[in-house]
Design an enzyme around this catalytic site. Structure first.
Site, short mmCIF file in Angstrom:
data_model
loop_
_atom_site.label_atom_id
_atom_site.label_comp_id
_atom_site.label_asym_id
_atom_site.label_seq_id
_atom_site.Cartn_x
_atom_site.Cartn_y
_atom_site.Cartn_z
N ARG A 64 -0.85 -6.45 7.10
CA ARG A 64 -0.32 -7.78 6.77
C ARG A 64 0.87 -8.14 7.65
NH1 ARG A 64 -2.25 -5.96 1.58
NH2 ARG A 64 -0.41 -4.66 1.48
N GLU A 101 4.24 7.65 -3.11
CA GLU A 101 4.30 8.04 -4.52
C GLU A 101 3.31 9.20 -4.78
OE1 GLU A 101 3.87 4.70 -6.99
OE2 GLU A 101 4.38 5.81 -8.82
P1 AMP Z 1 6.63 0.30 0.76
O1 AMP Z 1 6.43 1.40 1.76
O2 AMP Z 1 6.67 0.79 -0.65
O3 AMP Z 1 7.83 -0.57 1.08
O4 AMP Z 1 5.35 -0.66 0.82
C1 AMP Z 1 4.39 -0.51 1.80
C2 AMP Z 1 3.46 -1.68 1.94
O5 AMP Z 1 2.72 -1.88 0.78
C3 AMP Z 1 4.14 -2.97 2.30
O6 AMP Z 1 3.87 -3.17 3.65
C4 AMP Z 1 3.43 -4.02 1.48
O7 AMP Z 1 2.54 -4.74 2.31
C5 AMP Z 1 2.61 -3.25 0.47
N1 AMP Z 1 3.08 -3.41 -0.92
C6 AMP Z 1 3.72 -2.48 -1.65
N2 AMP Z 1 3.99 -2.93 -2.90
C7 AMP Z 1 3.50 -4.19 -2.94
C8 AMP Z 1 3.46 -5.21 -3.96
N3 AMP Z 1 3.97 -5.04 -5.18
N4 AMP Z 1 2.90 -6.40 -3.63
C9 AMP Z 1 2.39 -6.59 -2.40
N5 AMP Z 1 2.38 -5.68 -1.41
C10 AMP Z 1 2.92 -4.48 -1.68
#
Ligand code: AMP
Length: 177
Positions: A64, A101
């Site tokens: 994305r 996680e």
């Molecule tokens: P993070 O490494 O936890 O910051 O998230 C990794 C990826 O997961 C990000 O690039 C987001 O595109 C996607 N992502 C994680 N949580 C969400 C959420 N609640 N809604 C939408 N996309 C999410």
């Protein structure tokens, strides 16, 4: 962007409960991307944050982050570089694994993608826990660019992802939940 524009964009983001797993409130930004006026507002909002900063490359995180990242690169007159999941990039890469996680994940970038003359923005659509962006930042930093900025369209402040990213790096979002 004006407060009114931010409110409009936030109102159009679609919330999907329990996707992809129970308990996650997934922020679906495709509802912004498919709306011509929202897409234009997003693009201009991103450009306004970085115009005049001498950006030479925008790095987008699969998948994305490719959407906003490539729009931003083209408008700033910068190049675009993808960070991808393993096995997708055809030339020589460097990799970084990071804890999620459940289990671990790996991302990679072409070894010749960034030079010490580059001023870069690493872009993704959304800041959640920050783990993916931290891994991308460490990959990019290992290539010694002149300066690194970090940007997201949207942040989930209750997950405190900003705290895991280096405090001396400028991190921006267009809006937060
Ligand atoms: P993070 O490494 O936890 O910051 O998230 C990794 C990826 O997961 C990000 O690039 C987001 O595109 C996607 N992502 C994680 N949580 C969400 C959420 N609640 N809604 C939408 N996309 C999410």
């Amino acid at each position: 962007m004006t407060q009114e524009q931010i409110t409009k964009l936030k109102g159009i983001v679609r919330n999907i409960p329990d996707f992809p797993v129970p308990g996650v409130q997934f922020k679906d930004l495709t509802t912004l991307f498919k709306d011509a006026e929202c897409l234009r507002l997003l693009e201009q909002g991103l450009v306004d944050l970085y115009q005049g900063k001498g950006i030479t490359k925008v790095i987008g995180i699969e998948s994305r982050g490719f959407i906003g990242g490539s729009m931003l690169a083209a408008r700033l007159g910068a190049g675009f570089v993808p960070v991808r999941k393993p096995g997708k990039l055809p030339a020589e890469t460097i990799q970084k694994s990071y804890a999620k996680e459940y289990g671990t994940d790996t991302i990679e970038i072409h070894k010749d993608a960034i030079t010490p003359d580059d001023v870069v923005i690493i872009h993704d659509d959304l800041l959640a826990t920050g783990g993916t962006m931290l891994a991308a930042y460490e990959l990019v930093k290992s290539m010694n660019p002149k300066k690194v900025y970090i940007n997201f369209i949207c942040g989930l402040t209750f997950l405190n992802g900003r705290d895991v990213l280096p405090q001396d790096v400028e991190v921006t979002t267009l809006f937060d939940f």
